[in-house]
Write a protein that holds these residues in place. Structure first.
Motif, PDB file in Angstrom:
ATOM      1  N   GLY A 300       0.803  -1.219   0.000  1.00  0.00           N
ATOM      2  CA  GLY A 300       0.000   0.000   0.000  1.00  0.00           C
ATOM      3  C   GLY A 300       0.833   1.263   0.000  1.00  0.00           C
ATOM      4  O   GLY A 300       0.295   2.368  -0.200  1.00  0.00           O
ATOM      5  N   ALA A 301       2.143   1.123   0.223  1.00  0.00           N
ATOM      6  CA  ALA A 301       3.020   2.305   0.238  1.00  0.00           C
ATOM      7  C   ALA A 301       3.015   2.982  -1.126  1.00  0.00           C
ATOM      8  O   ALA A 301       3.091   2.314  -2.161  1.00  0.00           O
ATOM      9  CB  ALA A 301       4.444   1.907   0.620  1.00  0.00           C
ATOM     10  N   ARG A 302       2.948   4.297  -1.116  1.00  0.00           N
ATOM     11  CA  ARG A 302       2.943   5.056  -2.367  1.00  0.00           C
ATOM     12  C   ARG A 302       4.334   5.120  -2.996  1.00  0.00           C
ATOM     13  O   ARG A 302       4.474   5.182  -4.219  1.00  0.00           O
ATOM     14  CB  ARG A 302       2.413   6.470  -2.112  1.00  0.00           C
ATOM     15  N   ASP A 303       5.365   5.087  -2.144  1.00  0.00           N
ATOM     16  CA  ASP A 303       6.736   5.116  -2.653  1.00  0.00           C
ATOM     17  C   ASP A 303       7.649   4.391  -1.681  1.00  0.00           C
ATOM     18  O   ASP A 303       7.349   4.285  -0.472  1.00  0.00           O
ATOM     19  CB  ASP A 303       7.202   6.559  -2.855  1.00  0.00           C
ATOM     20  N   PHE A 304       8.767   3.898  -2.219  1.00  0.00           N
ATOM     21  CA  PHE A 304       9.728   3.140  -1.424  1.00  0.00           C
ATOM     22  C   PHE A 304      11.122   3.466  -1.927  1.00  0.00           C
ATOM     23  O   PHE A 304      11.355   3.519  -3.133  1.00  0.00           O
ATOM     24  CB  PHE A 304       9.451   1.638  -1.559  1.00  0.00           C
ATOM     25  N   LEU A 305      12.042   3.708  -1.001  1.00  0.00           N
ATOM     26  CA  LEU A 305      13.405   4.076  -1.403  1.00  0.00           C
ATOM     27  C   LEU A 305      14.399   3.540  -0.389  1.00  0.00           C
ATOM     28  O   LEU A 305      14.174   3.608   0.829  1.00  0.00           O
ATOM     29  CB  LEU A 305      13.540   5.601  -1.492  1.00  0.00           C
ATOM     30  N   VAL A 306      15.513   2.998  -0.890  1.00  0.00           N
ATOM     31  CA  VAL A 306      16.597   2.526  -0.031  1.00  0.00           C
ATOM     32  C   VAL A 306      17.701   3.572  -0.041  1.00  0.00           C
ATOM     33  O   VAL A 306      18.123   4.035  -1.114  1.00  0.00           O
ATOM     34  CB  VAL A 306      17.145   1.173  -0.524  1.00  0.00           C
ATOM     35  N   VAL A 307      18.155   3.959   1.145  1.00  0.00           N
ATOM     36  CA  VAL A 307      19.209   4.971   1.263  1.00  0.00           C
ATOM     37  C   VAL A 307      20.425   4.362   1.956  1.00  0.00           C
ATOM     38  O   VAL A 307      20.293   3.444   2.766  1.00  0.00           O
ATOM     39  CB  VAL A 307      18.713   6.202   2.057  1.00  0.00           C
ATOM     40  N   PRO A 308      21.629   4.862   1.657  1.00  0.00           N
ATOM     41  CA  PRO A 308      22.856   4.309   2.257  1.00  0.00           C
ATOM     42  C   PRO A 308      23.082   4.837   3.674  1.00  0.00           C
ATOM     43  O   PRO A 308      23.904   5.738   3.902  1.00  0.00           O
ATOM     44  CB  PRO A 308      23.947   4.788   1.295  1.00  0.00           C
ATOM     45  N   ALA A 309      22.350   4.288   4.618  1.00  0.00           N
ATOM     46  CA  ALA A 309      22.449   4.760   6.011  1.00  0.00           C
ATOM     47  C   ALA A 309      22.180   3.618   6.969  1.00  0.00           C
ATOM     48  O   ALA A 309      21.465   2.667   6.632  1.00  0.00           O
ATOM     49  CB  ALA A 309      21.457   5.900   6.250  1.00  0.00           C
ATOM     50  N   VAL A 310      22.735   3.706   8.164  1.00  0.00           N
ATOM     51  CA  VAL A 310      22.484   2.703   9.190  1.00  0.00           C
ATOM     52  C   VAL A 310      21.284   3.132  10.032  1.00  0.00           C
ATOM     53  O   VAL A 310      20.888   4.302  10.034  1.00  0.00           O
ATOM     54  CB  VAL A 310      23.718   2.491  10.095  1.00  0.00           C
ATOM     55  N   HIS A 311      20.705   2.196  10.733  1.00  0.00           N
ATOM     56  CA  HIS A 311      19.452   2.405  11.452  1.00  0.00           C
ATOM     57  C   HIS A 311      19.508   3.585  12.410  1.00  0.00           C
ATOM     58  O   HIS A 311      18.623   4.446  12.408  1.00  0.00           O
ATOM     59  CB  HIS A 311      19.114   1.126  12.233  1.00  0.00           C
ATOM     60  N   THR A 312      20.538   3.628  13.208  1.00  0.00           N
ATOM     61  CA  THR A 312      20.625   4.619  14.271  1.00  0.00           C
ATOM     62  C   THR A 312      20.683   6.055  13.776  1.00  0.00           C
ATOM     63  O   THR A 312      20.142   6.956  14.413  1.00  0.00           O
ATOM     64  CB  THR A 312      21.874   4.341  15.130  1.00  0.00           C
ATOM     65  N   TYR A 313      21.321   6.261  12.628  1.00  0.00           N
ATOM     66  CA  TYR A 313      21.535   7.627  12.150  1.00  0.00           C
ATOM     67  C   TYR A 313      20.812   7.923  10.842  1.00  0.00           C
ATOM     68  O   TYR A 313      21.095   8.943  10.202  1.00  0.00           O
ATOM     69  CB  TYR A 313      23.039   7.873  11.985  1.00  0.00           C
ATOM     70  N   LEU A 314      19.871   7.091  10.462  1.00  0.00           N
ATOM     71  CA  LEU A 314      19.174   7.292   9.194  1.00  0.00           C
ATOM     72  C   LEU A 314      18.483   8.652   9.150  1.00  0.00           C
ATOM     73  O   LEU A 314      18.491   9.334   8.128  1.00  0.00           O
ATOM     74  CB  LEU A 314      18.165   6.155   8.980  1.00  0.00           C
ATOM     75  N   MET A 315      17.884   9.076  10.268  1.00  0.00           N
ATOM     76  CA  MET A 315      17.146  10.344  10.283  1.00  0.00           C
ATOM     77  C   MET A 315      18.065  11.560  10.212  1.00  0.00           C
ATOM     78  O   MET A 315      17.594  12.688  10.032  1.00  0.00           O
ATOM     79  CB  MET A 315      16.271  10.441  11.538  1.00  0.00           C
ATOM     80  N   ASP A 316      19.389  11.358  10.340  1.00  0.00           N
ATOM     81  CA  ASP A 316      20.342  12.454  10.242  1.00  0.00           C
ATOM     82  C   ASP A 316      20.935  12.593   8.837  1.00  0.00           C
ATOM     83  O   ASP A 316      21.680  13.542   8.567  1.00  0.00           O
ATOM     84  CB  ASP A 316      21.491  12.251  11.234  1.00  0.00           C
ATOM     85  N   HIS A 317      20.621  11.665   7.962  1.00  0.00           N
ATOM     86  CA  HIS A 317      21.219  11.650   6.629  1.00  0.00           C
ATOM     87  C   HIS A 317      20.623  12.769   5.771  1.00  0.00           C
ATOM     88  O   HIS A 317      19.404  12.905   5.663  1.00  0.00           O
ATOM     89  CB  HIS A 317      20.955  10.289   5.968  1.00  0.00           C
ATOM     90  N   PRO A 318      21.464  13.598   5.132  1.00  0.00           N
ATOM     91  CA  PRO A 318      20.966  14.716   4.312  1.00  0.00           C
ATOM     92  C   PRO A 318      19.982  14.283   3.229  1.00  0.00           C
ATOM     93  O   PRO A 318      19.001  14.988   2.954  1.00  0.00           O
ATOM     94  CB  PRO A 318      22.245  15.306   3.712  1.00  0.00           C
ATOM     95  N   GLN A 319      20.236  13.148   2.592  1.00  0.00           N
ATOM     96  CA  GLN A 319      19.311  12.675   1.558  1.00  0.00           C
ATOM     97  C   GLN A 319      17.948  12.364   2.143  1.00  0.00           C
ATOM     98  O   GLN A 319      16.920  12.654   1.527  1.00  0.00           O
ATOM     99  CB  GLN A 319      19.875  11.427   0.863  1.00  0.00           C
ATOM    100  N   VAL A 320      17.938  11.793   3.336  1.00  0.00           N
ATOM    101  CA  VAL A 320      16.675  11.490   4.004  1.00  0.00           C
ATOM    102  C   VAL A 320      15.891  12.767   4.268  1.00  0.00           C
ATOM    103  O   VAL A 320      14.668  12.814   4.088  1.00  0.00           O
ATOM    104  CB  VAL A 320      16.931  10.718   5.320  1.00  0.00           C
ATOM    105  N   HIS A 321      16.562  13.810   4.685  1.00  0.00           N
ATOM    106  CA  HIS A 321      15.900  15.095   4.924  1.00  0.00           C
ATOM    107  C   HIS A 321      15.211  15.591   3.657  1.00  0.00           C
ATOM    108  O   HIS A 321      14.033  15.963   3.678  1.00  0.00           O
ATOM    109  CB  HIS A 321      16.918  16.141   5.382  1.00  0.00           C
TER     110      HIS A 321
END
Length: 344
Positions: A300-321
């Protein structure tokens, strides 16, 4: 903290302690789990006004859960003593006691400080297991700087209660912003299960909630966690991650039936570590050291993307922002033509 972390397990028969050591490193060290001193219990009669002594606090770690979030002000409840306190943007406690007393104090401060009502589009940001709202500061600040959303971060005692209790607290926070035109969510790891449980409760109880915008899920264990299941019989690790972690590890079939698939547009960002630098031998397949890419997926997800980041710091990754804001505003991470929906 070193820039590179190498976790390897070799010759298990000769190094019997390796697996538990790796487990603790990942589940404790990488999760950022820690606790803080508990405040003293209040008088038995919480209805009475307590001295308004302004004191510094840690802002709430593993023993405090937000019940009201109004801009950077928040009313929190202590998990152990069940009393409440009112904190400002710098985590100074302005008063404590009953919920009603803290509410009344906040009401007066709204008038004295001329705090504006929370209206328009709101994004509520939730942290993961063993973390605090501070772990989401970089993505919160990015959204505030580059959008017109009112961004609120919510703290909850993730290792002290189950997912249902966290969902009830989220409902309380949402109830406190009735003038919001639309509410979206950005959550890391366990925070996504809290949102899905909140949506399940609203649906089954036929509660008319706010208009939902969209949801961005960061490394969500939507299909449970093989890492957690591997150590479900370890009393030490179960004590560290608490009731919520135990639900994921030992009671996933029951918990998963209580998690709604969002009816609003939602996108999923999965992390994938670079195996030449980081390696968790306890997980097979692409992973972020804690959750596998496959475990993040939800039909049901509208979009899905894999980013080069580890679990703990994924939310700090510039691409994620960048892609998080793009999804909130447009409904895709990169572009409409590059969307990767997950079909039901």
């Amino acid at each position: 903290m070193p820039n590179k972390l190498l976790l390897t397990v070799t010759q298990p028969s000769r190094h019997w302690f390796a697996a538990p050591a790796v487990a603790l490193a990942v589940l404790v060290g990488l999760s950022g789990l820690w606790t803080a001193p508990v405040a003293a219990a209040p008088p038995a009669d919480q209805k009475k006004s307590l001295p308004a002594i302004k004191l510094p606090t840690l802002g709430g770690t593993q023993f405090w859960t937000d019940q009201v979030v109004f801009h950077d002000w928040r009313i929190q409840r202590n998990h152990l003593t069940r009393h409440y306190r009112l904190l400002d943007s710098k985590n100074y406690r302005h008063t404590w006691g009953s919920f009603e007393h803290c509410q009344e104090t906040l009401k007066k401060l709204k008038t004295e400080l001329k705090l504006p009502a929370i209206e328009g589009k709101v994004v509520i940001v939730l942290h993961g297991l063993g973390r605090t709202r501070n772990s989401m500061n970089t993505i919160k600040e990015y959204l505030q700087k580059h959008s017109n959303y009112t961004v609120l971060t919510m703290s909850y005692a993730s290792t002290r209660a189950n997912v249902q209790t966290h969902a009830q607290s989220l409902a309380q926070v949402i109830k406190g912003i009735p003038q919001a035109k639309e509410i979206s969510f950005v959550a890391h790891s366990l925070g996504n299960l809290v949102i899905r449980r909140y949506l399940h409760n609203a649906k089954t109880r036929k509660v008319t909630g706010p208009t939902l915008g969209s949801i961005v899920m960061l490394a969500p264990p939507n299909q449970g966690s093989a890492m957690a299941r591997r150590f479900k019989d370890s009393k030490l690790i179960r004590t560290v991650w608490g009731p919520s972690g135990d639900e994921i590890a030992s009671h996933w079939p029951t918990l998963s039936r209580q998690l709604a698939v969002p009816s609003c547009p939602f996108g999923i960002l999965a992390g994938k570590s670079e195996k030449t630098v980081l390696d968790n031998p306890l997980i097979t397949g692409g992973d972020d050291l804690v959750v596998t890419v496959a475990e993040t997926r939800l039909a049901g997800a509208r979009d899905f993307l894999v980013v080069p980041a580890v679990h703990t710091y994924l939310m700090d990754h510039p691409q994620v922002h960048r892609v998080t804001l793009r999804f909130l505003e447009h409904g895709y991470f990169q572009s409409e033509s590059k969307r990767q929906p997950i079909k039901p």
